[in-house]
Each structure stands twice: as C-alpha cells, then as structure tokens.
Write a protein that holds these residues in place. Sequence first.
Motif, PDB file in Angstrom:
ATOM      1  N   ASN A 109       0.810  -1.220   0.000  1.00  0.00           N
ATOM      2  CA  ASN A 109       0.000   0.000   0.000  1.00  0.00           C
ATOM      3  C   ASN A 109       0.843   1.271   0.000  1.00  0.00           C
ATOM      4  O   ASN A 109       0.306   2.373   0.130  1.00  0.00           O
ATOM      5  CB  ASN A 109      -0.934   0.010   1.209  1.00  0.00           C
ATOM      6  CG  ASN A 109      -0.170   0.052   2.528  1.00  0.00           C
ATOM      7  OD1 ASN A 109       0.916  -0.509   2.620  1.00  0.00           O
ATOM      8  ND2 ASN A 109      -0.731   0.712   3.521  1.00  0.00           N
ATOM      9  N   ASP A 222       0.905   6.735   0.129  1.00  0.00           N
ATOM     10  CA  ASP A 222       0.059   5.696  -0.470  1.00  0.00           C
ATOM     11  C   ASP A 222      -0.484   6.117  -1.830  1.00  0.00           C
ATOM     12  O   ASP A 222      -1.388   5.490  -2.370  1.00  0.00           O
ATOM     13  CB  ASP A 222      -1.095   5.334   0.463  1.00  0.00           C
ATOM     14  CG  ASP A 222      -1.997   6.517   0.771  1.00  0.00           C
ATOM     15  OD1 ASP A 222      -1.569   7.671   0.588  1.00  0.00           O
ATOM     16  OD2 ASP A 222      -3.143   6.294   1.214  1.00  0.00           O
ATOM     17  N   LYS A 377      -4.302   6.298  -6.067  1.00  0.00           N
ATOM     18  CA  LYS A 377      -3.704   5.569  -4.959  1.00  0.00           C
ATOM     19  C   LYS A 377      -3.019   4.300  -5.469  1.00  0.00           C
ATOM     20  O   LYS A 377      -3.263   3.833  -6.577  1.00  0.00           O
ATOM     21  CB  LYS A 377      -4.764   5.202  -3.914  1.00  0.00           C
ATOM     22  CG  LYS A 377      -5.436   6.398  -3.241  1.00  0.00           C
ATOM     23  CD  LYS A 377      -4.433   7.177  -2.400  1.00  0.00           C
ATOM     24  CE  LYS A 377      -5.095   8.295  -1.613  1.00  0.00           C
ATOM     25  NZ  LYS A 377      -5.930   7.782  -0.517  1.00  0.00           N
ATOM     26  N   ARG A 379      -2.802   0.662  -5.905  1.00  0.00           N
ATOM     27  CA  ARG A 379      -3.740  -0.445  -5.873  1.00  0.00           C
ATOM     28  C   ARG A 379      -3.210  -1.582  -6.751  1.00  0.00           C
ATOM     29  O   ARG A 379      -3.418  -1.597  -7.963  1.00  0.00           O
ATOM     30  CB  ARG A 379      -5.121   0.001  -6.352  1.00  0.00           C
ATOM     31  CG  ARG A 379      -5.664   1.204  -5.563  1.00  0.00           C
ATOM     32  CD  ARG A 379      -7.164   1.305  -5.600  1.00  0.00           C
ATOM     33  NE  ARG A 379      -7.631   2.499  -4.897  1.00  0.00           N
ATOM     34  CZ  ARG A 379      -7.825   2.579  -3.585  1.00  0.00           C
ATOM     35  NH1 ARG A 379      -7.576   1.518  -2.833  1.00  0.00           N
ATOM     36  NH2 ARG A 379      -8.260   3.691  -3.025  1.00  0.00           N
ATOM     37  N   TYR A 380      -2.483  -2.493  -6.129  1.00  0.00           N
ATOM     38  CA  TYR A 380      -1.910  -3.625  -6.846  1.00  0.00           C
ATOM     39  C   TYR A 380      -3.004  -4.652  -7.155  1.00  0.00           C
ATOM     40  O   TYR A 380      -3.951  -4.845  -6.385  1.00  0.00           O
ATOM     41  CB  TYR A 380      -0.819  -4.294  -6.019  1.00  0.00           C
ATOM     42  CG  TYR A 380       0.453  -3.475  -5.890  1.00  0.00           C
ATOM     43  CD1 TYR A 380       1.329  -3.362  -6.958  1.00  0.00           C
ATOM     44  CD2 TYR A 380       0.770  -2.819  -4.705  1.00  0.00           C
ATOM     45  CE1 TYR A 380       2.493  -2.615  -6.855  1.00  0.00           C
ATOM     46  CE2 TYR A 380       1.928  -2.066  -4.590  1.00  0.00           C
ATOM     47  CZ  TYR A 380       2.786  -1.980  -5.662  1.00  0.00           C
ATOM     48  OH  TYR A 380       3.927  -1.233  -5.559  1.00  0.00           O
TER      49      TYR A 380
END
Length: 386
Positions: A109, A222, A377, A379-380
Amino acid sequence: MFYLISTLLMVFLFGLRIFLAQKYFNQLPLGSDSAFKDSDYTVLQPILSGDKRLSDCLQANLDHTQDMQFIWLVDQNDSLAQDICQTIIDKQTNPSRIRLILCENVSDNLNPKVFKLQKGLKLVDTVYTVVLDDDSIIDKTVLPQIKLYAALPDEWLVTGIPYNDDKENFWSALLAAFVNSQSFFTYFSMAAVKDSRSLNGMFYFAKTATFKNHRLFEQIQDWLCDDLALATVCRTEHIRIIQSSLFCQVRTTVQSGWQYLLLLKRWLLFANVFIKQNFSFSFLLIAFLPAVLPLLLLSSSLLWGWHGLLWGLGLLTAKAFAQRLFRRHILKKEESLSALGFECLNDLLLPFIYLYTLITGPVIVWRQRKIRVADGKIRYVSFQSL
C-alpha cells in the motif's frame, strides 16, 4: 464549416498557449548577483536500474556541482544499481558528499519512490532539499537561479521544467518530442493563469523544514501519482507552488514501439486521474483541446481532398515550428529540424494512444507489478500480461 472551425480553434488555442507561456517566462527572474552556495542543498535521488544511461545521468549532476550533498536511495535487492552507484563514488575526489542508502522492500500500500524519499529526508541536515529523478540532470547554466528563491518569506515549493534531449533512436526521439511539445506550454501557461494544480515531479525543491514540518512525503506515501499528490497537499497546507524556468534535462531511453506505447499509456492514465480531480476551464483550453485538435483538423481536411490534407499538415508543421522557436528562445539551444516531424507525428498518434488507453483498461505495469490506476492511490492487482 467544421473544417474552418477546427482550423480557427487550433490557431487560436496554440497561439494562446505560446502567448501565455511567453508572458509567464518574461516575468520570471533569470539571474542572480549573489553567490550560489551549493553546500546548502541536499539532493534526494531514488534510484532504480534499468536505463543504460543511469550512470551518465548520476555522474553529470555531480560534475555540475561542487559541494552539493547527494543521498542516493537504492533498493536492497537492486544489485546493479548498487554497483553503478558504488563505482561512481569510488571515482570521486570528494566521495563524502554522497551517501548511498539501501532501502528495504515496502508493503503493497506504499509508493516505493515516496518511501525512499521519506527515508532519505530524515538524513538531510542542509537548509534546502532537492528531489531529482535518476534520469534527470540539473542544467548547469541555471543552477545559480536556485538562489533567487531562497529569500522568499513564505513557505514555497519550486518546481523545475523538463526538457528531453534523448535522440538516441526513433522511439526515444518520439518521446522527447512529446515531452518538449507539452511541458513548456502546459506548465508555463497554467502558471500564467494562476491555475497550477500539479508539478514536475522530476525536479523540485523547498526548504528542508517545509518538507519535515508538513510531513509532505508521509502524507502522500500511499499515492501512485506522487507529483499530483504533492501538489494537492501543498495547496491544502498553504505552501505556494512556484513554477520556475529551472530546466532539467531528461533522458528516458525507449527501445521499442511497445515500450513507447506503454509509457504513454501510463502518463495518460495519470492525466485521467488529474482530470477527475482537478479539471478546470483553463485545463480544457490549455491542455485537453490542444491534444485532440490536430487529429480532428487532419481528419476534417480529408473531406477537402489532397489540397485540404496539405493545408492541415502545413498548419501542424507551422505550429511545431512556432513551438520550436519558443524553446530555442528560452533554452538558448538549437534543435534539429527532425524535431518538427516527430512533434507532428506525436500530435497525430496521441488521440489513438489515448483511445488504446481507454479500451485496454486502467492498468499499468510498474516495477514488475501490475497496478490499477483509478483514483491515484497504490492499488496492486494480480499480475497478468497486458
């Protein structure tokens, strides 16, 4: 009628961009009588191997400075980057001004680049902190201008302007044309109308106290789009963003058309995030419409046969030539005539690349990980081939 409207609109908007950019540039301070003490500055550089020019870029910044401190932030598992950095350090007559810091892996994150900057900032004990990408070189001729901002009384963050001079191959030259045709006329023009909502994340600096007191890196750790996030936080914290004419040379080597396409897709997805969060009438006129008008003009010109097509191509060439003259005026350097062709080609390709970006979905591969670009943001997602 549509052809006439698109022609007039293109002439007006690109003329407006050049006018605003020139107006803003004329207002900027371009010299300083006071001596530049570069020992007051520490450069934070997050470093990642991959570009074959990494060593040249790192060495160039050392050559352009005398006592400026450098903190190189490298991943623990990036042995190639470590070897490159250590080789450079071993050759220095004053190696003590360089600190090589190995950084551990971060959780999913967190932004790895921002994590490095946050870690490096704790080690800074100079008055000012400079953030510089590992493929960027501070122009030696403009370094003394940094001093002009030191005495400003309020809290500020100064951002530079990127200029890509990589002409190693066709795709690198095409990318350079994209950067150079957009950066000056978007950053300067938006600053001219006092609507700067992002910054050049390749090169910026502020008082070290500003970074630390406002926990700037901590607040954006993040975020994927760190430059947009930093600009947003600066506005929230009432830190003035100053668009300067401090040029940094950018050298991003592109080896193939596929690499070029994926890089443009990443930048356009970041632009989508910007549009969702910061869209304004100024942005519409200065950035968005100029990006789509060239293709509309050329498409409508086809209705008039080859005469119309030649007229459309002539307008594109004239626009590229006018922008080339502007860059020569402010950079004091000559570009090859081939830059005109690459800029025109970019104008025509950009709408199709943007369409490809929309069709293939908001996903990029960054640092061997797949990331969904939705709200800016980190976000994998599970890795799949694009």
